[in-house]
Design a protein around this motif. Structure first.
Motif, short mmCIF file in Angstrom:
data_model
loop_
_atom_site.label_atom_id
_atom_site.label_comp_id
_atom_site.label_asym_id
_atom_site.label_seq_id
_atom_site.Cartn_x
_atom_site.Cartn_y
_atom_site.Cartn_z
N ASN A 143 0.86 -1.17 0.00
CA ASN A 143 0.00 0.00 0.00
C ASN A 143 0.90 1.22 0.00
N TYR A 144 0.56 2.23 -0.84
CA TYR A 144 1.40 3.41 -0.96
C TYR A 144 0.58 4.69 -0.79
N ALA A 145 1.23 5.71 -0.28
CA ALA A 145 0.63 7.04 -0.30
C ALA A 145 0.54 7.49 -1.75
N THR A 146 -0.50 8.23 -2.06
CA THR A 146 -0.70 8.68 -3.44
C THR A 146 0.51 9.47 -3.94
N SER A 147 1.12 10.24 -3.07
CA SER A 147 2.21 11.12 -3.48
C SER A 147 3.47 10.37 -3.90
N VAL A 148 3.59 9.10 -3.54
CA VAL A 148 4.81 8.34 -3.87
C VAL A 148 4.56 7.19 -4.84
N LYS A 149 3.32 6.96 -5.20
CA LYS A 149 3.01 5.85 -6.12
C LYS A 149 3.76 6.03 -7.43
N GLY A 150 4.36 4.94 -7.90
CA GLY A 150 5.11 4.98 -9.14
C GLY A 150 6.55 5.42 -8.97
N ARG A 151 6.90 5.96 -7.80
CA ARG A 151 8.28 6.40 -7.56
C ARG A 151 8.96 5.58 -6.47
N PHE A 152 8.21 5.15 -5.46
CA PHE A 152 8.77 4.39 -4.35
C PHE A 152 8.31 2.94 -4.43
N THR A 153 9.18 2.04 -3.98
CA THR A 153 8.85 0.62 -3.92
C THR A 153 9.25 0.05 -2.56
N ILE A 154 8.28 -0.55 -1.89
CA ILE A 154 8.57 -1.20 -0.61
C ILE A 154 8.72 -2.70 -0.84
N SER A 155 9.65 -3.30 -0.12
CA SER A 155 9.85 -4.74 -0.21
C SER A 155 10.36 -5.23 1.15
#
Length: 121
Positions: A58-70
């Motif tokens: 799940n991502y904050a809208t402001s970071v979607k497409g730029r950040f990746t959590i693993s």
């Protein structure tokens, strides 16, 4: 005793990348969700990204497409790959983990000490 230790913060120019790591250690029986929050000066702490033990994210809208959590469940570690960084991403980044320290105990939320990320324009 449980510890979450973050690393990987620093200073980067806009458009650059950083990778944050957070390793949980100590008395750990199981870990459910893990995640990253951030807090900029004068602002409330906000969720950046979260990941379940099964890998759902799940991502904050402001970071979607730029950040990746693993995460690496074997190493009790969560990562945050941050690309295309913007000055507005500047904040202290905190990791957390919802974990059970002992068999039969409940799950509790633990926090790291935070790592500074500064993005210059």
């Amino acid at each position: 005793q449980v510890q979450l230790v973050e690393s990987g913060g620093g200073l980067v120019q806009a458009g650059g990348s950083l990778r944050l790591s957070c390793a949980a250690s100590g008395s750990i029986f199981s870990i459910n969700g893990m995640g990253w929050y951030r807090q900029a000066p004068g602002k409330q702490r906000e969720l950046v990204a979260a990941i379940t033990s099964g890998g759902s994210t799940n991502y904050a809208t402001s970071v979607k497409g730029r950040f990746t959590i693993s995460r690496d469940n074997a190493e009790n570690t969560v990562y945050l790959q941050m690309n295309s960084l913007k000055p507005e991403d500047t904040a202290v980044y905190y990791c957390n983990a919802d974990l059970s320290p002992f068999s039969g105990s409940g799950h509790y939320r633990y926090w790291g000490q935070g790592t500074q990320v500064t993005v210059s324009s």
